[in-house]
Design a protein around this motif. Structure first.
Motif, PDB file in Angstrom:
ATOM      1  N   LEU A  48       0.843  -1.200   0.000  1.00  0.00           N
ATOM      2  CA  LEU A  48       0.000   0.000   0.000  1.00  0.00           C
ATOM      3  C   LEU A  48       0.876   1.246   0.000  1.00  0.00           C
ATOM      4  O   LEU A  48       0.812   2.048  -0.918  1.00  0.00           O
ATOM      5  N   THR A  49       1.698   1.408   1.039  1.00  0.00           N
ATOM      6  CA  THR A  49       2.563   2.585   1.128  1.00  0.00           C
ATOM      7  C   THR A  49       3.987   2.172   1.472  1.00  0.00           C
ATOM      8  O   THR A  49       4.226   1.138   2.101  1.00  0.00           O
ATOM      9  N   VAL A  50       4.894   3.021   1.063  1.00  0.00           N
ATOM     10  CA  VAL A  50       6.303   2.871   1.408  1.00  0.00           C
ATOM     11  C   VAL A  50       6.766   4.231   1.915  1.00  0.00           C
ATOM     12  O   VAL A  50       6.678   5.227   1.195  1.00  0.00           O
ATOM     13  N   GLU A  51       7.213   4.273   3.153  1.00  0.00           N
ATOM     14  CA  GLU A  51       7.785   5.491   3.705  1.00  0.00           C
ATOM     15  C   GLU A  51       9.295   5.378   3.563  1.00  0.00           C
ATOM     16  O   GLU A  51       9.876   4.337   3.887  1.00  0.00           O
ATOM     17  N   PHE A  52       9.899   6.443   3.055  1.00  0.00           N
ATOM     18  CA  PHE A  52      11.345   6.421   2.854  1.00  0.00           C
ATOM     19  C   PHE A  52      11.905   7.821   3.010  1.00  0.00           C
ATOM     20  O   PHE A  52      11.154   8.805   3.015  1.00  0.00           O
ATOM     21  N   GLU A  53      13.221   7.895   3.179  1.00  0.00           N
ATOM     22  CA  GLU A  53      13.917   9.163   3.311  1.00  0.00           C
ATOM     23  C   GLU A  53      15.008   9.234   2.263  1.00  0.00           C
ATOM     24  O   GLU A  53      15.719   8.260   2.035  1.00  0.00           O
ATOM     25  N   LEU A  54      15.119  10.398   1.637  1.00  0.00           N
ATOM     26  CA  LEU A  54      16.220  10.689   0.732  1.00  0.00           C
ATOM     27  C   LEU A  54      17.057  11.772   1.390  1.00  0.00           C
ATOM     28  O   LEU A  54      16.602  12.911   1.511  1.00  0.00           O
ATOM     29  N   ASP A  55      18.220  11.401   1.882  1.00  0.00           N
ATOM     30  CA  ASP A  55      19.118  12.295   2.610  1.00  0.00           C
ATOM     31  C   ASP A  55      18.361  13.067   3.697  1.00  0.00           C
ATOM     32  O   ASP A  55      18.508  14.274   3.850  1.00  0.00           O
ATOM     33  N   ILE A  62       2.719   5.676  -2.565  1.00  0.00           N
ATOM     34  CA  ILE A  62       1.469   4.942  -2.391  1.00  0.00           C
ATOM     35  C   ILE A  62       1.130   4.231  -3.694  1.00  0.00           C
ATOM     36  O   ILE A  62       1.221   4.825  -4.771  1.00  0.00           O
ATOM     37  N   ASN A  63       0.795   2.963  -3.591  1.00  0.00           N
ATOM     38  CA  ASN A  63       0.315   2.213  -4.752  1.00  0.00           C
ATOM     39  C   ASN A  63      -1.197   2.383  -4.798  1.00  0.00           C
ATOM     40  O   ASN A  63      -1.944   1.575  -4.269  1.00  0.00           O
ATOM     41  N   GLY A  64      -1.627   3.480  -5.421  1.00  0.00           N
ATOM     42  CA  GLY A  64      -3.033   3.839  -5.417  1.00  0.00           C
ATOM     43  C   GLY A  64      -3.812   3.390  -6.634  1.00  0.00           C
ATOM     44  O   GLY A  64      -5.030   3.466  -6.652  1.00  0.00           O
ATOM     45  N   GLY A  65      -3.121   2.969  -7.690  1.00  0.00           N
ATOM     46  CA  GLY A  65      -3.819   2.558  -8.897  1.00  0.00           C
ATOM     47  C   GLY A  65      -3.418   3.405 -10.085  1.00  0.00           C
ATOM     48  O   GLY A  65      -2.646   4.353  -9.963  1.00  0.00           O
ATOM     49  N   PRO A  66      -3.950   3.089 -11.250  1.00  0.00           N
ATOM     50  CA  PRO A  66      -3.542   3.753 -12.488  1.00  0.00           C
ATOM     51  C   PRO A  66      -4.234   5.097 -12.746  1.00  0.00           C
ATOM     52  O   PRO A  66      -3.978   5.729 -13.771  1.00  0.00           O
ATOM     53  N   GLU A  67      -5.080   5.551 -11.833  1.00  0.00           N
ATOM     54  CA  GLU A  67      -5.881   6.755 -12.094  1.00  0.00           C
ATOM     55  C   GLU A  67      -5.056   8.030 -12.264  1.00  0.00           C
ATOM     56  O   GLU A  67      -5.465   8.941 -12.982  1.00  0.00           O
TER      57      GLU A  67
END
Length: 161
Positions: A48-55, A62-67
C-alpha cells in the motif's frame, strides 16, 4: 511548523521506486512498508505505502492505482555541487527514463527531476546582463547541464573570457 512529506502516487511500483531512489541518494533508507488488507480496495498483501527518506527528507510512495500519473507540473530539484554530481545523478535518474531540456529528466517511473549545478543560479543572475544572457542561451541548448560550457558561454566576449 509541521514537516511536509511529498506523497508520490504509483500504480503498483511504489516499493520498486523507493528502493531505486534510496540506492541513488546517499544517507537514504526505507523506513516503513504497509500492505493492503482484506478491506481492499486492492488485493490483500499488495504493498500500500512505502515510507522512505532521501538524505533525511521524508517521502511516501502509495500504490493507489492507475488513475493518476506524474507530469512535469511537479519536479524535484537536485542542487549539485559540481559536474561530477551532475553526471552521477543524470546517469542514475535518466537510466530507463527520458532526457529533457535544460537539466530536466523523467526517471523510469515518470517522475520529473531537475539536475542542476548549484552555481547555475549565479550564472543566470550575473549582474552583467551579457554574461547572464549568454549563460541562459547556452543552457537552453542543453539537455544535461555542462558546467564548463556554461562558464565558457558566459565568459565569451567578456574582458576576462
Amino acid at each position: 511548523m509541521p514537516r511536509i512529506t511529498p506523497n508520490l502516487w504509483f500504480d503498483t511500483e511504489g516499493l520498486e521506486a523507493a528502493e531505486f531512489y534510496v540506492s541513488v541518494f546517499p544517507n537514504s533508507k526505507i523506513t516503513n512498508v504497509s500492505h493492503y488488507g482484506e478491506a481492499g480496495p486492492r488485493p490483500a498483501g499488495m504493498v500500500l505505502t512505502v515510507e522512505f527518506e532521501l538524505d533525511g527528507q521524508p517521502f511516501t510512495a502509495i500504490n493507489g492505482g492507475p488513475e493518476f500519473t506524474f507530469d512535469e507540473a511537479v519536479s524535484f530539484l537536485v542542487n549539485c555541487a559540481d559536474q561530477e554530481e551532475v553526471d552521477y545523478y543524470w546517469a542514475k535518474l535518466s537510466e530507463g527514463g527520458e532526457e529533457g531540456p535544460c537539466g530536466w529528466l523523467k526517471d523510469r517511473f515518470g517522475l520529473s527531476w531537475q539536475i542542476i549545478p548549484a552555481v547555475m543560479a549565479d550564472l543566470l543572475t550575473d549582474p552583467d546582463p551579457g554574461r547572464s544572457q549568454r549563460a541562459m542561451r547556452a543552457m537552453l541548448g542543453m539537455k544535461k547541464i555542462d558546467l564548463a560550457a556554461l562558464h565558457a558561454a558566459a565568459d565569451q566576449g567578456s574582458p576576462t573570457g
